[in-house]
Design an enzyme around this catalytic site. Structure first.
Site, mmCIF file in Angstrom:
data_model
loop_
_atom_site.group_PDB
_atom_site.id
_atom_site.type_symbol
_atom_site.label_atom_id
_atom_site.label_comp_id
_atom_site.label_asym_id
_atom_site.label_seq_id
_atom_site.Cartn_x
_atom_site.Cartn_y
_atom_site.Cartn_z
ATOM 1 N N TYR A 140 12.480 2.863 0.701
ATOM 2 C CA TYR A 140 12.811 3.059 -0.705
ATOM 3 C C TYR A 140 14.294 3.348 -0.918
ATOM 4 O O TYR A 140 14.722 3.647 -2.019
ATOM 5 C CB TYR A 140 11.981 4.199 -1.313
ATOM 6 C CG TYR A 140 10.511 3.881 -1.476
ATOM 7 C CD1 TYR A 140 9.904 2.868 -0.752
ATOM 8 C CD2 TYR A 140 9.724 4.602 -2.358
ATOM 9 C CE1 TYR A 140 8.557 2.590 -0.890
ATOM 10 C CE2 TYR A 140 8.381 4.326 -2.512
ATOM 11 C CZ TYR A 140 7.797 3.320 -1.773
ATOM 12 O OH TYR A 140 6.470 3.040 -1.906
ATOM 13 N N LYS B 297 4.331 5.613 12.159
ATOM 14 C CA LYS B 297 3.909 4.360 12.793
ATOM 15 C C LYS B 297 4.872 4.106 13.962
ATOM 16 O O LYS B 297 5.428 3.000 14.129
ATOM 17 C CB LYS B 297 3.954 3.226 11.756
ATOM 18 C CG LYS B 297 3.375 1.910 12.228
ATOM 19 C CD LYS B 297 1.871 1.875 12.244
ATOM 20 C CE LYS B 297 1.357 0.555 12.797
ATOM 21 N NZ LYS B 297 -0.097 0.547 13.024
ATOM 22 N N ASP C 176 -2.343 4.243 10.084
ATOM 23 C CA ASP C 176 -3.609 3.523 9.836
ATOM 24 C C ASP C 176 -4.812 4.395 10.207
ATOM 25 O O ASP C 176 -5.814 4.438 9.492
ATOM 26 C CB ASP C 176 -3.652 2.161 10.555
ATOM 27 C CG ASP C 176 -2.831 2.109 11.829
ATOM 28 O OD1 ASP C 176 -2.018 3.011 12.045
ATOM 29 O OD2 ASP C 176 -3.022 1.176 12.628
ATOM 30 N N ASP D 294 3.857 7.667 -0.354
ATOM 31 C CA ASP D 294 3.510 7.094 -1.648
ATOM 32 C C ASP D 294 2.061 6.591 -1.618
ATOM 33 O O ASP D 294 1.250 6.876 -2.510
ATOM 34 C CB ASP D 294 4.480 5.930 -1.933
ATOM 35 C CG ASP D 294 4.448 5.494 -3.377
ATOM 36 O OD1 ASP D 294 3.724 6.109 -4.172
ATOM 37 O OD2 ASP D 294 5.141 4.516 -3.714
#
Ligand code: NAD
Length: 357
Positions: A130, A179, A212, A236
Site C-alpha cells: 500500500y 508469508k 493462508d 486489511d
C-alpha cells in the site's frame, strides 16, 4: 487512556461518502446523549469533497486534523482502477498513522457461527504493497508492477505497538502473520524483527503463522487468537474476515494511531509526535447499495466513537455508548437489516439511547 486531553476537545468530523452522513448523524446524537464532551469541527473529504471543492483531500481538512490531532471519519469512496488515490491511505501516510487497531469481540445475542471471538488485529498502516509504488511497465499496459516496502523501522514500531497493547490490555499472546516462506525478504524481515521484539516481552506469549493457514484457522478455531500483528495488505483482508466472525462489517470499529512508542520519526516534523494523531473510523466502506435509504447500521462508527471517547479519557460516556449499542444489537426487534432486523438507522440510534441507562 490519556487524561491529558482538554475537558472538551475539538475533533475533526468527516462524515464521508455514501452512508457516511447517515451513520455520522446517528453517532453524534448518541455521543451527545451519552454525555460525551466534544466540539465537532466538520470537514469534507473523498468523493463529496471532490464534487464540492474539486479536491478529495482539501487543505482545510488536513489543517483541521493537524490542529486537533483527533478525527472521527465516515467511509470515503475511492475510484477503482484509476482516478484519485485513496484518501484513507493518504491520510494514514500524511499523519504517520502507523497502527491500525481493530478490536473484534463477540457481541452477546448477535447470531453468528462462534460465540467466543475476542481478537485485536494490529495492522501496519503505512508500508507494504500500500506504499503506492506501482507502475505499468509499458505504455500499452501489458504488464504492471507493484513494490512492497517493508522497513526495519516500520516493522519494529508496529510489533512494539502490538506487544505494548497486549501488556496494557492484559492480553496473553501475540501472533505475527506473514508469508515469509515465499516472500523471503520483505516478509522475512518483518518476521525477523517480530521475533527480536518478542524477546523483549517474555511475559507475553509469541507465535507466528503463515497467512493462508491463519485464514483457515480463523474460521475454524478463532478462540486460539488473541492479538494479531501483521503487515498492511494481510491486515486489511484479515480484519474484514474477523469482522465476519462477529456479525459483519456493520459492527466493526477501528482506530488509526500515530505517535506513542518509537514515534520520533513522524513524517511531518511539525506534528507533535509524542502522543500522535488519531483517526477513528468504521471498518466498512460507503455501502453505495444502501446509501441515502436510512438503512445503514451505525454500530461500526458508534463503536469507533467508543474508542475515541476512551482515547480522550471520557470513559464513562464510552461505556454508556458501548452498553447502548450492545443492548440494541442484542434485541432482534431493534436490529438493522444487515443483521436480519427491520429497524432503520434512526430507529437503531433511538434504541441505543433508550438502552444506555
Ligand atoms: P462496503 O463496506 O461499502 O460494502 C460491502 C457490503 O456491506 C455492502 O453490501 C454494504 O451494503 C454492506 N455494509 C457495509 N457497511 C454497512 C453498514 N454500516 N450497514 C449495513 N450494511 C453495510 O464495501 P465496498 O462495496 O467494497 O466498497 C464501497 C466503497 O467504499 C469503495 O469506494 C471503497 O473504496 C470504499 N471503502 C472505504 C473504506 C473507508 O473509508 N475506510 C473502507 C472500505 C471500503
Amino acid at each position: 487512556m490519556d487524561t491529558s486531553f482538554p475537558e472538551r476537545p475539538t475533533v475533526t468530523l468527516i462524515e464521508g461518502d455514501g452512508i457516511g452522513p447517515e451513520i455520522a448523524a446517528a453517532t453524534l446524537r448518541v455521543i451527545d446523549a451519552a454525555g460525551g464532551r466534544i466540539t465537532w469541527e466538520p470537514q469534507v473529504a473523498g468523493m463529496t469533497a471532490a464534487e464540492k471543492v474539486g479536491d478529495p483531500l482539501p487543505a482545510a481538512t488536513i489543517e483541521s486534523i493537524k490542529r486537533n490531532q483527533l478525527a472521527l471519519k465516515g467511509p470515503l469512496g475511492t475510484p477503482i482502477g484509476g482516478g484519485f488515490r485513496s484518501v484513507n491511505v493518504t491520510l494514514r501516510q500524511q499523519f504517520d498513522l502507523y497502527a491500525n487497531v481493530r478490536p473484534t469481540k463477540t457481541i452477546p445475542g448477535v447470531p453468528t457461527r462462534f460465540d467466543n471471538v475476542d481478537i485485536v488485529l494490529v495492522r501496519e498502516n503505512t508500508e507494504d504493497l500500500y506504499a503506492g509504488v506501482e507502475h505499468y511497465v509499458d505504455p500499452r499496459r501489458t504488464a504492471a508492477e507493484s513494490i512492497a516496502i517493508i522497513t526495519r523501522f516500520g516493522s519494529e514500531r508496529i510489533c512494539v505497538y502490538a506487544f505494548e497493547y497486549a501488556r496494557r490490555h492484559g492480553r496473553k499472546k501475540v501472533t505475527l502473520v506473514h508469508k515469509a516462506n515465499i516472500l523471503k525478504m520483505t516478509n522475512g524481515l518483518f518476521l525477523d524483527v517480530g521475533r527480536e521484539v518478542a524477546k523483549r516481552y517474555p511475559d507475553i506469549e509469541f507465535d507466528d503463522m503463515i497467512v493462508d493457514a491463519t485464514a483457515m484457522k480463523l474460521v475454524v478455531a478463532p478462540e486460539r487468537f488473541d492479538v494479531i500483528v501483521t503487515m498492511n495488505l494481510f491486515g486489511d483482508i484479515l480484519s474484514d474476515l474477523i469482522a465476519g466472525l462477529v456479525g459483519g462489517l456493520g459492527v466493526a470499529p477501528a482506530a488509526n494511531l500515530g505517535g506513542g512508542v518509537d514515534a520520533g520519526a513522524a513524517v511531518d516534523p511539525s506534528l507533535p509526535s509524542a502522543r500522535g494523531c488519531a483517526i477513528f473510523e468504521a471498518v466498512h466502506g460507503t455501502a453505495p447499495d444502501i446509501a441515502g435509504k436510512g438503512l445503514a447500521n451505525p454500530s461500526g462508527l458508534l463503536l469507533s466513537s467508543v474508542m475515541l471517547l476512551e482515547h480522550i479519557g471520557q470513559v464513562e460516556a464510552a461505556e454508556r455508548v458501548r452498553r447502548g449499542v450492545f443492548a440494541a444489537l442484542r434485541d432482534p426487534s431493534t436490529r438493522t437489516r444487515d443483521l436480519g432486523g427491520k429497524t432503520d438507522t434512526r430507529g437503531f440510534s433511538d434504541a441505543v439511547i433508550a438502552a444506555m441507562g
